[in-house]
Design a protein around this motif. Sequence first.
Motif, PDB file in Angstrom:
ATOM      1  N   ARG A 186     -60.489  -8.228  26.460  1.00  0.00           N
ATOM      2  CA  ARG A 186     -60.918  -7.288  25.423  1.00  0.00           C
ATOM      3  C   ARG A 186     -61.019  -7.978  24.059  1.00  0.00           C
ATOM      4  O   ARG A 186     -61.869  -7.646  23.247  1.00  0.00           O
ATOM      5  CB  ARG A 186     -59.947  -6.107  25.353  1.00  0.00           C
ATOM      6  CG  ARG A 186     -60.450  -4.970  24.476  1.00  0.00           C
ATOM      7  CD  ARG A 186     -59.495  -3.772  24.451  1.00  0.00           C
ATOM      8  NE  ARG A 186     -59.074  -3.354  25.787  1.00  0.00           N
ATOM      9  CZ  ARG A 186     -57.807  -3.169  26.151  1.00  0.00           C
ATOM     10  NH1 ARG A 186     -56.823  -3.361  25.303  1.00  0.00           N
ATOM     11  NH2 ARG A 186     -57.507  -2.779  27.371  1.00  0.00           N
ATOM     12  N   ALA A 187     -60.158  -8.953  23.831  1.00  0.00           N
ATOM     13  CA  ALA A 187     -60.146  -9.675  22.556  1.00  0.00           C
ATOM     14  C   ALA A 187     -61.136 -10.843  22.534  1.00  0.00           C
ATOM     15  O   ALA A 187     -61.254 -11.527  21.527  1.00  0.00           O
ATOM     16  CB  ALA A 187     -58.734 -10.196  22.274  1.00  0.00           C
ATOM     17  N   SER A 188     -61.846 -11.064  23.641  1.00  0.00           N
ATOM     18  CA  SER A 188     -62.779 -12.179  23.744  1.00  0.00           C
ATOM     19  C   SER A 188     -64.175 -11.779  23.291  1.00  0.00           C
ATOM     20  O   SER A 188     -64.520 -10.607  23.232  1.00  0.00           O
ATOM     21  CB  SER A 188     -62.874 -12.653  25.201  1.00  0.00           C
ATOM     22  OG  SER A 188     -61.621 -13.056  25.675  1.00  0.00           O
ATOM     23  N   SER A 189     -64.991 -12.785  23.034  1.00  0.00           N
ATOM     24  CA  SER A 189     -66.393 -12.527  22.694  1.00  0.00           C
ATOM     25  C   SER A 189     -67.111 -11.942  23.910  1.00  0.00           C
ATOM     26  O   SER A 189     -66.639 -12.061  25.051  1.00  0.00           O
ATOM     27  CB  SER A 189     -67.087 -13.827  22.272  1.00  0.00           C
ATOM     28  OG  SER A 189     -67.276 -14.663  23.406  1.00  0.00           O
ATOM     29  N   ASP A 190     -68.249 -11.319  23.670  1.00  0.00           N
ATOM     30  CA  ASP A 190     -69.021 -10.713  24.753  1.00  0.00           C
ATOM     31  C   ASP A 190     -69.422 -11.753  25.798  1.00  0.00           C
ATOM     32  O   ASP A 190     -69.285 -11.525  26.995  1.00  0.00           O
ATOM     33  CB  ASP A 190     -70.273 -10.017  24.193  1.00  0.00           C
ATOM     34  CG  ASP A 190     -69.914  -8.845  23.300  1.00  0.00           C
ATOM     35  OD1 ASP A 190     -68.855  -8.217  23.511  1.00  0.00           O
ATOM     36  OD2 ASP A 190     -70.695  -8.564  22.366  1.00  0.00           O
ATOM     37  N   ARG A 191     -69.903 -12.884  25.344  1.00  0.00           N
ATOM     38  CA  ARG A 191     -70.314 -13.944  26.277  1.00  0.00           C
ATOM     39  C   ARG A 191     -69.133 -14.442  27.106  1.00  0.00           C
ATOM     40  O   ARG A 191     -69.257 -14.640  28.318  1.00  0.00           O
ATOM     41  CB  ARG A 191     -70.957 -15.110  25.534  1.00  0.00           C
ATOM     42  CG  ARG A 191     -72.348 -14.805  25.046  1.00  0.00           C
ATOM     43  CD  ARG A 191     -73.087 -16.067  24.617  1.00  0.00           C
ATOM     44  NE  ARG A 191     -74.317 -15.731  23.935  1.00  0.00           N
ATOM     45  CZ  ARG A 191     -75.447 -15.368  24.533  1.00  0.00           C
ATOM     46  NH1 ARG A 191     -75.483 -15.300  25.834  1.00  0.00           N
ATOM     47  NH2 ARG A 191     -76.513 -15.066  23.826  1.00  0.00           N
ATOM     48  N   THR A 192     -67.998 -14.622  26.473  1.00  0.00           N
ATOM     49  CA  THR A 192     -66.807 -15.091  27.193  1.00  0.00           C
ATOM     50  C   THR A 192     -66.370 -14.070  28.227  1.00  0.00           C
ATOM     51  O   THR A 192     -66.046 -14.430  29.366  1.00  0.00           O
ATOM     52  CB  THR A 192     -65.662 -15.386  26.201  1.00  0.00           C
ATOM     53  OG1 THR A 192     -66.085 -16.425  25.316  1.00  0.00           O
ATOM     54  CG2 THR A 192     -64.391 -15.809  26.915  1.00  0.00           C
ATOM     55  N   ALA A 193     -66.343 -12.810  27.848  1.00  0.00           N
ATOM     56  CA  ALA A 193     -65.917 -11.757  28.780  1.00  0.00           C
ATOM     57  C   ALA A 193     -66.857 -11.672  29.973  1.00  0.00           C
ATOM     58  O   ALA A 193     -66.408 -11.594  31.123  1.00  0.00           O
ATOM     59  CB  ALA A 193     -65.838 -10.416  28.062  1.00  0.00           C
TER      60      ALA A 193
END
Length: 165
Positions: A35-42
């Motif tokens: 949830r705390a990650s960037s969209d691309r990372t998630a």
Amino acid sequence: METARLVSLIAATITTGLVGGLFYGFSVAVMPGLRASSDRTAVETMQRVNVAILNGWFLLGYVGSLLFTGLALGLHLPGDGRRALLPLAGAFVAYVLAMAVTARVNIPLNNALEQAGPVDRITDPAAVRRAFEERWVRANVWRTVLCTVAFALLTWALALHGGHA
């Protein structure tokens, strides 16, 4: 017969506990961490997890839980094994419901995430994430609860079995 009953019940309890623990881990650690990650990372992380999880160890627990619980239920039907039938039947139903949630919600969302393509080619990773994350997390909580119920019922069946043997 008594040994087969006990072994199948132990195997059902262990495999259900492992699968429930996996879902719990996603509920309390993996998804909150993402949830705390960037969209691309998630998106990329979940795409990789969805590939990595398709292995024999996962399938042993996921399918094994259903098979071992069904076997334990069947073996407890005749004669003196009936004491454990109620919790075994409840565990079987709870686990089948968890599998239904997986089939109806989590797997289609996983497939849609994969169909979005490589993360570096996704033009709007935020939209892909929005279409996936909230529904997937909510369904995973349901799977976690249902597997926990199944595990608790199997534990109860083990206690009844131990008191009966």
